[in-house]
Motif scaffolding. Structure first.
Motif, mmCIF file in Angstrom:
data_model
loop_
_atom_site.group_PDB
_atom_site.id
_atom_site.type_symbol
_atom_site.label_atom_id
_atom_site.label_comp_id
_atom_site.label_asym_id
_atom_site.label_seq_id
_atom_site.Cartn_x
_atom_site.Cartn_y
_atom_site.Cartn_z
ATOM 1 N N VAL A 16 0.835 -1.240 -0.044
ATOM 2 C CA VAL A 16 -0.055 0.184 -0.029
ATOM 3 C C VAL A 16 1.065 1.139 0.114
ATOM 4 O O VAL A 16 1.661 1.415 0.938
ATOM 5 C CB VAL A 16 -0.812 -0.098 1.414
ATOM 6 C CG1 VAL A 16 -1.852 1.205 1.303
ATOM 7 C CG2 VAL A 16 -1.669 -1.196 1.141
ATOM 8 N N TYR A 17 0.683 1.901 -0.898
ATOM 9 C CA TYR A 17 1.491 3.446 -1.153
ATOM 10 C C TYR A 17 0.706 4.448 -1.071
ATOM 11 O O TYR A 17 1.155 5.867 -0.978
ATOM 12 C CB TYR A 17 2.543 3.307 -2.181
ATOM 13 C CG TYR A 17 1.769 3.237 -3.553
ATOM 14 C CD1 TYR A 17 1.275 2.214 -4.186
ATOM 15 C CD2 TYR A 17 1.649 4.624 -4.490
ATOM 16 C CE1 TYR A 17 0.752 2.183 -5.492
ATOM 17 C CE2 TYR A 17 1.130 4.618 -5.426
ATOM 18 C CZ TYR A 17 0.682 3.405 -6.138
ATOM 19 O OH TYR A 17 -0.051 3.544 -7.306
ATOM 20 N N GLY A 18 -0.676 4.628 -0.952
ATOM 21 C CA GLY A 18 -1.482 5.563 -0.846
ATOM 22 C C GLY A 18 -2.914 5.359 -0.515
ATOM 23 O O GLY A 18 -3.330 4.096 -0.435
ATOM 24 N N ALA A 19 -3.737 6.303 -0.438
ATOM 25 C CA ALA A 19 -5.330 6.102 -0.311
ATOM 26 C C ALA A 19 -6.048 7.330 -1.107
ATOM 27 O O ALA A 19 -6.711 8.242 -0.169
ATOM 28 C CB ALA A 19 -5.435 6.154 1.190
ATOM 29 N N THR A 20 -5.970 7.261 -2.306
ATOM 30 C CA THR A 20 -6.539 8.362 -3.205
ATOM 31 C C THR A 20 -8.121 8.374 -2.897
ATOM 32 O O THR A 20 -8.505 9.502 -2.650
ATOM 33 C CB THR A 20 -6.387 8.122 -4.637
ATOM 34 O OG1 THR A 20 -4.925 7.664 -4.878
ATOM 35 C CG2 THR A 20 -6.917 9.343 -5.692
ATOM 36 N N THR A 21 -8.726 7.272 -2.663
ATOM 37 C CA THR A 21 -10.262 7.502 -2.369
ATOM 38 C C THR A 21 -10.693 7.383 -1.267
ATOM 39 O O THR A 21 -11.939 7.421 -0.928
ATOM 40 C CB THR A 21 -11.180 6.353 -3.301
ATOM 41 O OG1 THR A 21 -10.630 5.095 -2.565
ATOM 42 C CG2 THR A 21 -10.723 6.517 -4.989
ATOM 43 N N GLY A 22 -9.617 7.611 -0.044
ATOM 44 C CA GLY A 22 -10.014 7.511 1.275
ATOM 45 C C GLY A 22 -9.362 6.729 2.147
ATOM 46 O O GLY A 22 -8.900 5.350 1.385
ATOM 47 N N PRO A 23 -8.875 6.614 3.119
ATOM 48 C CA PRO A 23 -8.013 5.814 4.003
ATOM 49 C C PRO A 23 -8.707 4.581 4.823
ATOM 50 O O PRO A 23 -7.938 3.841 5.411
ATOM 51 C CB PRO A 23 -7.478 6.771 5.223
ATOM 52 C CG PRO A 23 -8.558 7.723 5.412
ATOM 53 C CD PRO A 23 -9.273 7.977 3.952
ATOM 54 N N LYS A 24 -10.065 4.747 4.821
ATOM 55 C CA LYS A 24 -10.622 3.678 5.768
ATOM 56 C C LYS A 24 -11.169 2.526 5.016
ATOM 57 O O LYS A 24 -12.363 2.181 4.854
ATOM 58 C CB LYS A 24 -11.841 4.339 6.397
ATOM 59 C CG LYS A 24 -11.705 5.627 7.006
ATOM 60 C CD LYS A 24 -11.111 5.069 8.642
ATOM 61 C CE LYS A 24 -10.411 6.109 9.524
ATOM 62 N NZ LYS A 24 -11.419 7.139 9.922
#
Ligand SMILES: NC(=O)c1ccc[n+]([C@@H]2O[C@H](COP(=O)([O-])OP(=O)(O)OC[C@H]3O[C@@H](n4cnc5c(N)ncnc54)[C@H](OP(=O)(O)O)[C@@H]3O)[C@@H](O)[C@H]2O)c1
Ligand SMILES: [Zn+2]
Length: 340
Positions: A261-269
């Protein structure tokens, strides 16, 4: 000097072209005349301000290629006229993490253009030890499209993901800057690439080398991927989409698979079914940026022609606000490059 600058967080319209005082290089620093500066999704987070706070007014731009213009005190290994690209990772250089080549874990870790004034300007200042020489035959526009995307994908797939020849990898958000780098790196590492993208980008993702491409706008792609892998799944998932597709991404893992995992473009949850974690004995691996050695290793592959930065458009700096809009609306493929 001219710069694309914003005085408050907000939409693309807060980015304006203004005349500002040029930065002065301090001891150990170098002033670079910007030849080209690449955009990343990070520039959108920084402009929006949530969850990132920056000093105001702010000049974004983490990916810079250009020419050394002047040097600060104590810098004797660079001279005016040298063609350079900047490693955007700023760290203390002396702590245990830095000495172990794990710069992104340094307590003082910062990113050029996020925590400092960046390259969307005519001039930028950076530490001399962050510079790396660009071969004469590599244009600034190519070099500037590479650093953040390629160093992230290199660490994520080669170091953290331990991707090996004949393994398989799923790359989501495949038209993105990091993802287009990731597809090429995965092929370079001799892996089979499954990619998920949106309809307008399918052909180009395939041209980059993806072996199978799925359209996320056409519905749940995970069943087709499951069938294509003969109900085995993939060895590695490389994801930054986050919330919107995490369930499908996790379901696509093979036994003992690695979720990077390197990001959360559409949201972190994001939702993760823990039964997948223990039953398939998967590994969940986070990754951020890269160490100095990883940066140089992947830039050497770019400069040697083994990997090709995907330049979406090359626009004059004057179009910075429009460039923010283009990236935000998902119209770009690879990295947008601005030229002052
Ligand atoms: N940890 C790190 O060191 C690091 C480094 C670089 C980037 N990042 C993060 O990683 C993410 C990607 O960065 P980037 O610069 O490559 O961004 P980018 O060029 O904007 O690419 C993001 C991609 O995500 C996909 N996407 C966007 N909205 C989506 C949605 N609603 N559902 C599914 N997919 C969607 C799109 O691809 P498709 O249309 O092809 O599906 C888009 O091209 C960002 O969140 C960024 O902050 C982290
Ligand atoms: Zn450190």
């Amino acid at each position: 000097m001219r710069a694309a600058i914003f005085h408050e967080h907000g939409g693309p319209e807060v980015v304006r072209i203004e005349d500002v005082e040029p930065p002065e290089p301090g001891p150990g620093e170098v002033r670079i005349r910007v030849g080209a500066s690449g955009m990343n999704h990070l520039d959108l987070w920084v402009r929006r301000g949530l969850p990132i706070e920056t000093t105001m007014p702010h000049i974004g731009g983490s990916d810079v290629a250009g020419t050394v213009e002047s040097v600060g005190g104590g810098v004797d290994d660079w001279a005016a006229g040298d063609r350079v690209v900047i490693d955007p990772s700023l760290s203390c250089g002396v702590c245990d993490w830095c000495r172990a080549g794990e710069e992104p874990l340094c307590d003082e870790y910062r990113i050029l253009g996020e925590h400092t004034q960046g390259g969307f300007a005519e001039l930028v200042v950076a530490p001399a030890r962050n510079l790396y020489r660009i071969p004469d035959d590599v244009p600034f526009e190519t070099a500037a499209a590479a650093p953040l995307a390629f160093l992230t994908a290199w660490r994520g797939l080669a170091t953290r993901g331990r991707l090996r020849p004949r393994e398989s990898v799923l790359i989501t958000g495949a038209s993105g800057g990091v993802a287009t780098a990731g597809i090429q790196i995965a092929k370079h590492l001799e892996a089979t690439v499954y990619a998920v993208t949106s309809s307008p980008h399918i052909d180009r993702v395939r041209e980059l080398g993806a072996d199978a491409v799925y359209d996320r706008l056409a519905g749940d792609w995970s069943k087709a991927l499951w069938r294509a892998t003969e109900k085995r799944g993939v060895d590695v998932v490389f994801d930054s989409v986050g919330e919107a597709g995490f369930r499908q991404a996790a379901r696509s893992l093979a036994k003992k698979g690695r979720m990077v995992v390197y990001g959360a473009t559409t949201g972190p949850k994001a939702e993760l079914d823990l039964r997948i974690v223990f039953w398939k004995q998967i590994e969940l691996l986070g990754t951020t940026m890269a160490g100095r050695d990883e940066f140089r290793e992947v830039m050497d592959l770019v400069f040697g022609g083994a990997l090709h930065p995907v330049v979406d458009v090359v626009w004059p700096l004057d179009r910075a606000a429009e460039a923010h809009r283009r990236l935000e609306e998902g119209l770009s493929f690879g990295n947008i490059v601005l030229v002052p």
